[in-house]
Design a protein around this motif. Structure first.
Motif, PDB file in Angstrom:
ATOM      1  N   ASP A 113      -6.167   0.121  -3.793  1.00 47.27           N
ATOM      2  CA  ASP A 113      -5.296  -1.054  -3.921  1.00 47.27           C
ATOM      3  C   ASP A 113      -3.852  -0.645  -4.176  1.00 47.27           C
ATOM      4  N   ARG A 114      -3.656   0.396  -4.985  1.00 42.55           N
ATOM      5  CA  ARG A 114      -2.293   0.853  -5.259  1.00 42.55           C
ATOM      6  C   ARG A 114      -1.657   1.460  -4.012  1.00 42.55           C
ATOM      7  N   VAL A 115      -2.461   2.113  -3.191  1.00 50.48           N
ATOM      8  CA  VAL A 115      -1.941   2.644  -1.920  1.00 50.48           C
ATOM      9  C   VAL A 115      -1.460   1.508  -1.037  1.00 50.48           C
ATOM     10  N   LEU A 116      -2.242   0.434  -0.961  1.00 51.23           N
ATOM     11  CA  LEU A 116      -1.852  -0.715  -0.135  1.00 51.23           C
ATOM     12  C   LEU A 116      -0.578  -1.364  -0.664  1.00 51.23           C
ATOM     13  N   THR A 117      -0.477  -1.486  -1.983  1.00 51.83           N
ATOM     14  CA  THR A 117       0.720  -2.081  -2.586  1.00 51.83           C
ATOM     15  C   THR A 117       1.951  -1.223  -2.307  1.00 51.83           C
ATOM     16  N   SER A 118       1.799   0.097  -2.468  1.00 55.06           N
ATOM     17  CA  SER A 118       2.913   1.004  -2.218  1.00 55.06           C
ATOM     18  C   SER A 118       3.308   0.987  -0.743  1.00 55.06           C
ATOM     19  N   LEU A 119       2.310   0.947   0.141  1.00 54.89           N
ATOM     20  CA  LEU A 119       2.607   0.905   1.571  1.00 54.89           C
ATOM     21  C   LEU A 119       3.373  -0.366   1.928  1.00 54.89           C
ATOM     22  N   ALA A 120       2.958  -1.504   1.357  1.00 50.99           N
ATOM     23  CA  ALA A 120       3.662  -2.755   1.631  1.00 50.99           C
ATOM     24  C   ALA A 120       5.126  -2.656   1.218  1.00 50.99           C
ATOM     25  N   GLU A 121       5.395  -2.015   0.088  1.00 47.28           N
ATOM     26  CA  GLU A 121       6.776  -1.873  -0.363  1.00 47.28           C
ATOM     27  C   GLU A 121       7.564  -0.953   0.569  1.00 47.28           C
TER      28      GLU A 121
END
Length: 511
Positions: A113-121
């Motif tokens: 989930d943190r990877v997805l959040t970081s990728l979105a940013e």
């Protein structure tokens, strides 16, 4: 009020009690109304806040705060309407992380989930301001952007920045998660004019998804613009899948048989069963087309068993000395109950196990060699012979050949064809020598002319098959061939009309 004041100072009579009560009631109503107004105002504010929260939840992804699929489709339609009015094109770009499941499996879903959040940013930072960005689900992101139809390279430049941003990995508390992306791009304009086939955002998203699939198919970690040929291929693939499922239900798959010959004597010793798909609209389809698809969609086991049942019934009419070879898919060999099911078919159809030879490829040996060894042993204990097919094209090791109880090695036709050329027999010589050393008989596939046949005869006692002896034939042709040679069983000789099948079945199999 005057009466109340005078009464208070003792200079007059008391107030009228009815009027006092009325006044007090008015004051109470004013206070109640004011409090109710204040409560209603607060309630309306809270309701508006709840509605805004619900709208936000309905339109955005709660994890990354990007748009969701539904709102992205609406936003794309609005962007197209405005952009097309000004002569601009709209590109829909779909992004999918490669092998993201491994990130979750190795690090946990929290890190995922943190990877997805970081990728979105990171995507927000790379995209021009105001670009709608969405998380469509799982590890799929998308954005839509307008551009000058004469300059599609602008979209390529933006996509290149995305790759540069992500290629260095995503840093989480000192741990770097390395990810790659596959990106598909679809435009609502062709190189000349607006593409009228794009009627809405959903169609644009679908084409971008097709392009992204092609990017993955081409090796991942790259981007691919939509091409109509790819869509046509996928449509044809879907039609094939539906046709194969229908064909299995309707019994459209039939066995054909290729002769296997003793090269020294030239005597017919058996047949290899080959699958054919007798379709109502395409005619007879070769297995190179439908077998890989049948394996992928999970119907290869049912299809193979249908063919074996037909082949067992056909082979009962042959000379009992003739063997029947059947190819087994690597997918079937993953099923630990395969050998039991095959033995059950032999028992139910009263076919001698000693006449059956199954052929497996080297691919099977690398997926679960322990399971393969167990199944081979189980089949051989009941009399079924097992051969290693297409030898030389995979990665079978000498230790596997020595330890696995194979009965025969089949040389792949690609090596046999090379015998047409001078000094090209070294590989075949080596395989024959290997078979002699391991005391395993050899079958050569792909014998197409007399020169190849003579070269193979000089190498030793081999069995062979190929177009030199004829093309694969349906069952009715095999019966005719064997009747001419006097090599039918009693059951075959006693068939109605001197061995002829019914007209309806004959016409079907001849087709």
């Amino acid at each position: 009020m005057q009466s109340i004041v005078r009464s208070t100072f003792g200079s007059g009579t008391g107030p009228d009690h009815l009027l006092v009560n009325a006044m007090l009631l008015n004051i109470a109503l004013i206070i109640f109304g004011w409090r109710r107004y204040r409560d209603l105002t607060k309630e309306i504010a809270e309701r508006r806040k709840a509605e805004e929260t619900a709208r936000k939840l309905a339109e955005t992804d709660p994890l990354t705060e990007c748009l969701n699929r539904r709102s992205m489709e609406r936003t794309t339609n609005e962007l197209r309407r405005v952009s097309n009015d000004y002569g601009q094109a709209v590109a829909f770009v779909m992004i999918d992380l490669d092998n993201f499941k491994q990130v979750n499996d190795m690090n946990g879903h929290g890190i995922g989930d943190r990877v997805l959040t970081s990728l979105a940013e990171q995507l927000r930072q790379c995209l021009p301001g105001g670009t709608p960005l969405a998380r469509l689900g799982g590890d799929e992101f998308a954005f839509a952007i307008s551009y000058d139809p004469s300059n599609p390279a602008r979209v390529d430049d933006i996509v290149s920045k995305l790759f540069e941003s992500v290629c260095g990995g995503i840093d989480l508390d000192g741990t770097t998660i390395h990810c790659t992306m596959s990106i598909g791009i679809a435009s609502d304009h062709s190189s000349q004019s607006r593409n009228d086939a794009i009627t809405d955002g959903e169609k644009l998203m679908h084409r971008a998804d097709i392009a992204m699939y092609q990017a993955k198919k081409s090796g991942k970690n790259r981007h691919f613009w939509f091409q109509s040929t790819v869509e046509n291929e996928l449509r044809f693939r879907n039609e094939l899948e539906a046709g194969i499922r229908r064909g299995v239900r309707n019994g459209e798959f039939v066995p054909y048989y290729e002769q296997q010959i003793d090269l020294d004597s030239g005597e017919l010793v058996g047949f290899e069963m080959l699958a054919r798909w007798n379709t109502p609209d395409m005619g007879v389809v070769n297995p190179e087309i439908f077998i890989p698809i049948a394996e992928e969609i999970g119907v290869i086991g049912e299809l193979s068993e249908q063919l074996m049942v037909q082949a067992f019934d056909d082979a009962k009419e042959w000379d009992p000395k003739l063997t029947l070879s059947v190819n087994i898919s690597p997918v079937q060999m993953r099923d630990r109950w395969f050998s039991q099911r095959l033995l059950k078919l032999l028992f139910e159809h009263n076919f001698p196990a000693q006449r059956l030879e199954i052929e497996i490829t080297e691919t099977c040996l690398h997926e679960n060699i322990g399971l393969v060894r167990s199944m081979i042993s189980s089949l051989r204990n009941q009399g079924v012979k097992v051969s290693l097919d297409d030898f030389g094209t995979g990665y079978a090791s000498l230790s596997q050949l020595r330890t696995l109880p194979f009965d025969r090695i089949k040389i792949d036709r690609s090596f046999v064809r090379e015998l047409n050329y001078r000094d090209s027999s070294k590989i075949v010589d080596a395989i024959v020598s290997l078979g002699n050393g391991l005391e395993m008989p050899i079958t050569a596939e792909g014998i197409e002319n007399e020169a190849i046949l003579e070269t193979l005869r000089r190498m030793g006692q081999l069995k062979g098959q190929g177009y030199l002896y004829g093309h694969p034939e349906p069952a009715v042709r095999v019966i005719e061939r064997l009747r001419g040679q006097g090599r039918l069983s009693k059951a075959g000789e006693n068939r109605n009309d001197s061995g002829a099948v019914t007209d309806e079945l004959a016409d079907q199999r001849r087709a």
